[in-house]
Enzyme design. Structure first.
Site, PDB file in Angstrom:
ATOM      1  N   GLY A   8       0.832  -1.202   0.000  1.00 38.90           N
ATOM      2  CA  GLY A   8       0.000   0.000   0.000  1.00 38.90           C
ATOM      3  C   GLY A   8       0.862   1.245   0.000  1.00 38.90           C
ATOM      4  CG  ASP A  34      -0.731   0.600  -3.764  1.00 38.46           C
ATOM      5  OD1 ASP A  34      -0.534   1.525  -2.952  1.00 38.46           O
ATOM      6  OD2 ASP A  34      -1.861   0.046  -3.902  1.00 38.46           O
ATOM      7  NE  ARG A  36      -5.763   0.150  -9.702  1.00 39.94           N
ATOM      8  CZ  ARG A  36      -6.482   0.106  -8.588  1.00 39.94           C
ATOM      9  NH1 ARG A  36      -6.277   0.979  -7.616  1.00 39.94           N
ATOM     10  NH2 ARG A  36      -7.379  -0.849  -8.407  1.00 39.94           N
ATOM     11  CG  ASN A  52      -4.916  -7.880  -4.450  1.00 40.70           C
ATOM     12  OD1 ASN A  52      -5.114  -7.521  -3.285  1.00 40.70           O
ATOM     13  ND2 ASN A  52      -5.883  -8.184  -5.283  1.00 40.70           N
ATOM     14  CE1 TYR A 142      -9.915   4.392  10.157  1.00 43.16           C
ATOM     15  CE2 TYR A 142      -9.239   2.804   8.519  1.00 43.16           C
ATOM     16  CZ  TYR A 142      -8.938   3.830   9.386  1.00 43.16           C
ATOM     17  OH  TYR A 142      -7.639   4.291   9.490  1.00 43.16           O
TER      18      TYR A 142
HETATM   19  C1  VAH Z   1      -9.959   8.543   8.434  1.00 49.37           C
HETATM   20  N1  VAH Z   1      -7.771   9.564   8.215  1.00 49.37           N
HETATM   21  O1  VAH Z   1     -10.424   9.683   8.458  1.00 49.37           O
HETATM   22  C2  VAH Z   1      -8.464   8.386   8.735  1.00 49.37           C
HETATM   23  C3  VAH Z   1      -8.190   8.272  10.214  1.00 49.37           C
HETATM   24  C4  VAH Z   1      -8.787   8.946  12.541  1.00 49.37           C
HETATM   25  C5  VAH Z   1      -9.199   8.968  11.098  1.00 49.37           C
HETATM   26  O2  VAH Z   1      -8.052   6.948  10.593  1.00 49.37           O
HETATM   27  O3  VAH Z   1     -10.606   7.565   8.167  1.00 49.37           O
END
Ligand code: VAH
Length: 315
Positions: A8, A34, A36, A52, A142
């Site tokens: 990455g 990365d 690509r 990948n 996330y």
């Molecule tokens: C985001 N820049 O905004 C990242 C970060 C704390 C936020 O992990 O998703």
């Protein structure tokens, strides 16, 4: 120590991390990779492989080809993008980590850096001076993937002795790469728009306080945690890390010290709910105690550096 592989490497952190590691360990000892090829100048600046992060065999082949001992796994979908594609975000953020952890468990990697985020905290976490250990109920894909990843990093260290090290990055601001789908990326975009238009329409409300850090500090912290003696790394989930916290209103005031006519307007969008679920400030005393972390850039120092570099880049 053998070669370093950055997975990455074309992302917001990866590009600057590649340059920094090459300045320390030599260009030929740092392999950028990365999914690509992107910026030709970056790709041609040193050894580059198309990898990948979800392909175990591709990672293993590059490790063997270059005699890699240290891997920095920087590939992930960030908060805003992950909400639009939850299944792929979970797949990429988790399975790339399992590939690297399992290669280390098999003795093919000696040391791993894996980035976590203050996004592991959620709406029920204390918002001020958020401690290293506290309630963590992330409400974003996330954040859930980063919290799970932290658990697996600690598990692989405790059960298999894997030397994996991690930092809970706050929002990161840099001049050399454009925003990459993060909720905190307004704090990058605002500088570009200040110079381009003299005004910025912010997708967060002007009082939204978030923990932030200039990329120079984040890159230095990443190098320092990886260079620290293993016995100093007492936390194997992930370390809280901080430098500053500010609101869109405060960053605007900082920019106005250089550009008095700069103005912002605020039209909060779906990212406001993400930002509201995160802490406003972070206690990073564990990192300061265990491996001597200390930040260097405050808001005004960052603003000066950002505007200088972006102005020079535009010439
Ligand atoms: C985001 N820049 O905004 C990242 C970060 C704390 C936020 O992990 O998703």
């Amino acid at each position: 120590m053998g070669a370093i592989l950055i997975i990455g490497a074309c992302g917001q952190i990866g590009t600057e991390l590649t340059k920094k590691l090459r300045s320390i360990y030599g260009t030929d000892n740092v392999i950028a990779s990365d999914v690509r090829k992107t910026d030709p100048e970056f790709v041609e600046s040193g050894p580059f492989e198309v990898v990948n992060a979800l392909d175990f065999n591709q990672i293993e082949q590059v490790i063997e080809k270059y005699n890699v001992t240290d891997v920095y796994l920087m590939a992930a979908l960030l908060s805003a993008t992950a909400e639009k594609n939850p299944a792929f975000a979970w797949d990429l953020n988790m399975n790339s980590l399992f590939h690297v952890l399992n290669l280390a468990k098999a003795g093919k990697i000696e040391k791993i850096f894996w980035p976590s985020s203050i996004a592991v905290f959620g709406p029920t976490t204390p918002k001020q001076n958020t401690p290293q250990y506290t309630v963590m109920e992330p409400s974003t894909v996330y954040g859930i993937s980063k919290q799970s990843g932290e658990r697996w990093c600690e598990y692989y260290h405790n059960l298999y002795g894997v030397d994996v090290r991690s930092i809970r990055y706050p929002g990161l601001i840099s001049w050399s790469t454009l925003p990459g789908g993060g909720t905190t990326d307004y704090a990058v975009d605002i500088y570009h728009k200040a110079l381009e238009n003299g005004t910025y329409n912010c997708f967060l409300s002007e009082e939204t306080r978030l923990p932030m850090m200039y990329m120079d500090d984040a890159i230095r912290a990443t190098v320092e945690i990886m260079q620290a003696p293993a016995e100093d790394i007492k936390i194997r989930s992930s370390y809280n890390l901080s430098a500053m916290d500010f609101t869109p209103k405060e960053i605007t005031e900082s920019i106005k010290k250089h550009m008095p006519d700069f103005t912002i307007s605020c039209e909060p969008d779906f990212r406001q709910k993400i930002a509201d679920s995160w802490p406003q400030s972070i206690d990073d005393s564990s990192a300061r105690e265990d491996w001597n972390w200390k930040h260097e850039f405050d808001l005004d120092a960052m603003t000066t550096d950002m505007l200088e570099h972006l102005s020079a880049k535009a010439e």
